[in-house]
Design a protein around this motif. Structure first.
Motif, short mmCIF file in Angstrom:
data_model
loop_
_atom_site.label_atom_id
_atom_site.label_comp_id
_atom_site.label_asym_id
_atom_site.label_seq_id
_atom_site.Cartn_x
_atom_site.Cartn_y
_atom_site.Cartn_z
N ILE A 13 31.05 44.12 36.28
CA ILE A 13 30.22 43.29 37.23
C ILE A 13 30.51 41.83 36.65
N ASP A 14 30.76 40.92 37.74
CA ASP A 14 30.84 39.65 37.64
C ASP A 14 29.59 38.97 37.19
N VAL A 15 29.73 38.05 36.10
CA VAL A 15 28.29 37.39 35.90
C VAL A 15 28.48 35.99 35.54
N VAL A 196 42.81 31.13 45.60
CA VAL A 196 43.31 30.52 44.22
C VAL A 196 42.62 31.53 43.21
N HIS A 197 41.32 32.16 43.53
CA HIS A 197 40.62 32.76 42.50
C HIS A 197 41.63 34.13 42.22
N GLU A 198 42.07 34.71 43.42
CA GLU A 198 42.85 36.04 43.20
C GLU A 198 44.18 35.93 42.68
N ALA A 200 44.79 33.51 40.45
CA ALA A 200 44.78 33.22 39.23
C ALA A 200 44.62 34.55 38.34
N HIS A 201 44.03 35.43 39.03
CA HIS A 201 44.11 36.88 38.22
C HIS A 201 45.56 37.24 37.84
N TYR A 202 46.37 36.95 38.66
CA TYR A 202 47.83 37.24 38.22
C TYR A 202 48.27 36.92 36.69
N ASN A 206 40.61 38.76 33.21
CA ASN A 206 39.05 38.66 33.05
C ASN A 206 38.66 37.26 33.45
N HIS A 207 37.34 37.27 33.81
CA HIS A 207 36.58 35.80 33.94
C HIS A 207 36.39 35.13 32.80
N GLY A 208 37.17 35.26 31.75
CA GLY A 208 36.66 34.31 30.35
C GLY A 208 37.17 33.19 30.55
#
Ligand SMILES: [Zn+2]
Length: 239
Positions: A13-15, A196-198, A200-202, A206-208
């Motif tokens: 879950i994204d927090v 951009v978000h998606e 950036a996952h390349y 994780n969202h660290g």
């Protein structure tokens, strides 16, 4: 007084976390997607916040399930006068009855649906859904091209679909990106944020910290765009 923010993934879950000069930790679950946001006292660190979120997971999951089960919006009747959002602008629907094929367009301030008088409501909803998808299909290629050049990566495949809990998602192996059809109702800045978000996952799963730095570098106002996507809290709990 300083504030810092973090972007954690806790059990999938994204927090979003913001550290503030406050005494107690607050957790909120936000519609429409059940986004989780935490306001935490500055004395806590990411690990302590993660732990607090894990302890509240049953509550968080209940809130999210409630949101997902709730009707998205009051059931759309697809009649003249009803309001519908297009690219972040609220527009009044006008039903223009005419025989032949259905057609939708923005005309002046209005969203006009040309359709036979006897067309059933679910058909009308379907036209609108197709039209939203069309809007996205027209907008997405330019955005992707722009960000492919900036990030020096390519997006081989993207698809629009209806998703209950996400605005976008991506498969890092195939680089396939999915966009939620609901994005056509939001301001175009929000769509760009998701692109951009998606992408950036390349570079980062994780969202660290690394992810946040990438976003800060390429899209410095991404937080504002994200907040635009997510409305007021459904409920907030303090302890
Ligand atoms: Zn993500």
């Amino acid at each position: 007084m300083s504030t810092a923010s973090a972007y954690l993934t806790v059990r999938g879950i994204d927090v979003d976390v913001i550290y503030k000069d406050i005494k107690n930790l607050h957790i909120g679950v936000y519609p429409p997607m059940g986004r989780v946001r935490v306001a935490a006292p500055q004395r806590l660190d990411d690990d302590q916040v993660r732990l607090a979120v894990i302890q509240r997971l049953p509550w968080i999951k209940r809130q999210r399930k409630e949101l997902q089960d709730a009707p998205r919006q009051s059931e759309r009747e697809m009649v003249t006068g009803e309001s519908h959002y297009v690219w972040g602008v609220r527009r009044r629907l006008k039903i223009a009855e005419r025989p032949g094929r259905a057609h939708l367009e923005v005309y002046g301030e209005r969203l006009v649906l040309y359709t036979p008088a006897d067309s059933p409501v679910d058909k009308r909803r379907e036209y609108l859904d197709h039209w939203y998808r069309e809007q996205l299909r027209e907008a997405i290629p330019d955005l992707i091209a722009r960000w492919e050049a900036k990030l020096e990566v390519s997006v081989p495949k993207w698809t629009i679909r209806r998703m209950k809990t996400k605005w976008g998602s991506c498969n890092r192996e195939t680089r396939h990106i999915w966009f939620n059809v609901e994005l056509a109702k939001k301001h175009p800045d929000c769509l760009e944020y998701i692109v951009v978000h998606e992408m950036a996952h390349y570079f980062e799963r994780n969202h660290g910290d690394r992810f946040t730095k990438l976003m800060d570098k390429y899209l410095p106002d991404w937080r504002g765009r994200r907040d635009q996507l997510n409305g007021a809290p459904l409920a907030e709990e303090t302890w």
